[in-house]
Scaffold this active site. Structure first.
Site, PDB file in Angstrom:
ATOM      1  N   CYS A 141       0.145  -4.635  -2.977  1.00 46.63           N
ATOM      2  CA  CYS A 141       1.183  -5.974  -2.840  1.00 46.63           C
ATOM      3  C   CYS A 141       1.229  -6.683  -1.798  1.00 46.63           C
ATOM      4  CB  CYS A 141       2.488  -5.774  -2.850  1.00 46.63           C
ATOM      5  SG  CYS A 141       3.585  -7.256  -2.557  1.00 46.63           S
ATOM      6  N   CYS A 144       2.822  -8.898  -0.177  1.00 49.84           N
ATOM      7  CA  CYS A 144       3.493  -8.754   1.203  1.00 49.84           C
ATOM      8  C   CYS A 144       2.746  -8.419   1.768  1.00 49.84           C
ATOM      9  CB  CYS A 144       3.899  -7.150   0.623  1.00 49.84           C
ATOM     10  SG  CYS A 144       4.810  -6.610  -0.994  1.00 49.84           S
ATOM     11  N   ASP A 145       1.779  -8.080   2.232  1.00 52.78           N
ATOM     12  CA  ASP A 145       1.028  -7.898   2.912  1.00 52.78           C
ATOM     13  C   ASP A 145      -0.582  -8.511   3.032  1.00 52.78           C
ATOM     14  OD1 ASP A 145       2.438  -5.609   2.890  1.00 52.78           O
ATOM     15  OD2 ASP A 145       1.047  -4.421   1.755  1.00 52.78           O
TER      16      ASP A 145
END
Ligand code: NAP
Length: 317
Positions: A141, A144-145
């Site tokens: 992701c 997200c990261d």
């Protein structure tokens, strides 16, 4: 319209498992049909759109919207008409007798009709070093990261739209993004291919697979193998984003209703009816082909209408 009173009893006419566009659209329609649905939303509520940056292709949002914002709007709309949303996982589903049973962390719900909208999850390459270094540089992701690895070189595995989207998103943070693809042609749509191929920060490692993710505590590189020449090379990167497709979230259903060989729920063409009467399926859990938010929402609407008609036929008021 005034919000309906939420039913908190354990027996429901309709329980919807899953809270992506399919689940929430089914909820909007079921709630407006006065079926007072309960959505078992899951701890990772909102589905795959929670892991998406900008949604530019959902009709009605001309300027685009972020995935999480969009799912919040879906949820609010479902709740406005009397849907009860439970932010917990379904841990067991029993389709062997009616009413059907859905066990969550806090209670056992029974339902006259069930709508499965459990979606799909990211696939992994399947090598030990990938698992060992997950959340230490290996991720599925970028949204997200990606920001965690600001100012570092990164790589994305895959040649589809997700891989291109992730690579383009990562250019905001990365010094360079290498897209590692097992063939020499991309599967992604033309527009995404063009954007990625034209981007100065993105380069492509063609005909190559990741053999090992390197690093003790954190990712320091990947060893890739050219599938044509069999030569291996090491690529110094500090984050690896795996974007190689998805697997339907149907493990809880195995052996209980008809699934195809890859685990997707089989539905009667032109409907959302599964092999078990009273159980309907919408969204990516039964769709290996389109897998779009808008098609998931469309089948969510179909599932609620199918469930409503089925309940009426059974004279379940
Ligand atoms: P996908 O289209 O199935 O692409 C998966 C990619 O990963 C393919 O290029 C595949 O290679 C590669 N791959 C699969 N297994 C692999 C393995 N074990 N090792 C290495 N590579 C592997 O999946 P997706 O990109 O997630 O897209 C899914 C659907 O969502 C598509 O319909 C897509 O159009 C849609 N989508 C749309 C958008 C958008 O419009 N903004 C964004 C994301 C996704 P091969 O090509 O060789 O098979």
């Amino acid at each position: 319209m005034a919000p309906r009173e939420v039913t908190n009893g354990d027996h429901q006419r309709v329980v919807i498992v899953g809270s992506g566009p399919a689940g929430y659209t089914a909820a909007v329609y079921a709630a407006r049909a006065e079926l007072a649905p309960v959505v078992v939303a899951g701890l990772q509520f909102g589905g795959q759109l929670m892991l998406t940056t900008d949604v530019e292709n959902y009709p009605g949002f001309a300027e685009g919207i972020t995935g999480p914002e969009m799912m919040e709007v879906f949820q609010r709309q479902a709740e406005r008409f009397g849907t009860e949303v439970r932010m917990e996982d379904a841990t067991e589903i029993d389709l062997s007798k009616r009413p059907f049973t859905v066990v969550t962390d806090s209670k056992t719900l029974t339902a006259d009709a069930l709508i499965l909208a459990t979606g799909a999850s990211a696939k992994w390459i399947g090598i030990d070093s990938e698992t060992r270094l997950q959340n230490r540089g290996v991720s599925a992701c970028a949204t997200c990261d990606g920001a965690l690895y600001r100012g570092k070189p990164m790589a994305v595995v895959g040649g589809g739209d997700t891989a291109m989207e992730e690579a383009l998103f990562l250019t905001r943070f990365a010094t360079k993004v290498s897209v590692i693809h097992r063939r020499d042609a991309l599967r992604a749509s033309k527009i995404m291919q063009e954007r990625a191929l034209a981007h100065e920060k993105i380069d492509f490692v063609w005909n190559s697979v990741v053999e090992e993710v390197l690093g003790e505590d954190f990712v320091t590189g990947v060893r890739v193998r050219d599938v044509k020449s069999d030569e291996t090379t090491e690529l110094p990167i500090e984050a690896l984003f795996v974007a190689i497709g998805h697997k339907p979230n149907t493990d809880l259903l195995e052996g209980q209703l008809a699934l195809d060989p890859t685990g997707y729920v089989k539905i009667e063409p032109g409907s959302t009816r599964t092999s078990v009467a009273g159980v309907f399926c919408a969204g990516d859990a039964s769709d290996p082909t389109y897998r779009q938010a808008v098609t998931a929402a469309g089948t969510g609407c179909m599932a609620a209408i199918d469930a409503e008609r089925w309940l009426a036929e059974q004279c379940i008021e």
